[in-house]
Design an enzyme around this catalytic site. Structure first.
Site, mmCIF file in Angstrom:
data_model
loop_
_atom_site.group_PDB
_atom_site.id
_atom_site.type_symbol
_atom_site.label_atom_id
_atom_site.label_comp_id
_atom_site.label_asym_id
_atom_site.label_seq_id
_atom_site.Cartn_x
_atom_site.Cartn_y
_atom_site.Cartn_z
ATOM 1 N N GLU A 1 1.703 -11.882 22.132
ATOM 2 C CA GLU A 1 0.571 -12.126 23.102
ATOM 3 C C GLU A 1 0.008 -13.491 23.067
ATOM 4 O OE1 GLU A 1 -1.280 -11.313 26.256
ATOM 5 O OE2 GLU A 1 -0.470 -9.589 25.479
ATOM 6 N N GLU B 1 1.614 -19.152 29.786
ATOM 7 C CA GLU B 1 0.716 -19.439 30.964
ATOM 8 C C GLU B 1 -0.163 -20.436 30.877
ATOM 9 O OE1 GLU B 1 -1.376 -15.646 30.732
ATOM 10 O OE2 GLU B 1 0.524 -14.411 31.481
#
Length: 119
Positions: free
Chosen positions: A68, A75
């Protein structure tokens, strides 16, 4: 800036990790994974799952949290490099999401098997 060495490097790296955790904490997905992982561990204890199996689940959860964090980093980089909507940005973000999904599946399967073996 000169490269830090020895204990200075250790303390600096700890600060960088704390900063990364602060960024990760702002991600809703991470907070959901944290709650889900805590629930899974609590259920293992409730079911009487073997301690070694609980340790395996905890390790898989840490792998999930690492994925994550890497997905969030990807991102951030993609948003910086390609602020406009593009196939590059979409596919890159989708690949990071797929990596997290696979580890979520691994956690779920591991939980089911460990819980069934506890009964």
């Amino acid at each position: 800036m000169p490269k830090k060495r020895g204990f200075d490097h250790l303390f600096a790296a700890t600060g960088y990790s704390a900063g990364g955790l602060a960024v990760l904490w702002r991600q809703t997905a991470f907070r959901h994974e944290l709650v889900g992982g805590g629930l899974a561990l609590a259920l293992h204890v409730l079911f009487g799952t073997a301690p070694l199996a609980i340790l395996g689940q905890l390790i898989l959860l840490f792998v999930l949290f690492a994925a994550e964090a890497l997905n969030t980093a990807i991102e951030h980089v993609v948003d910086r490099l390609s602020p406009e909507i593009s196939i590059f940005a979409k596919e890159t973000k989708d690949l990071g999401s797929a990596a997290v999904f696979f580890i979520l599946c691994a956690n779920g399967l591991y939980f089911l098997v460990a819980a069934l073996l506890a009964f």
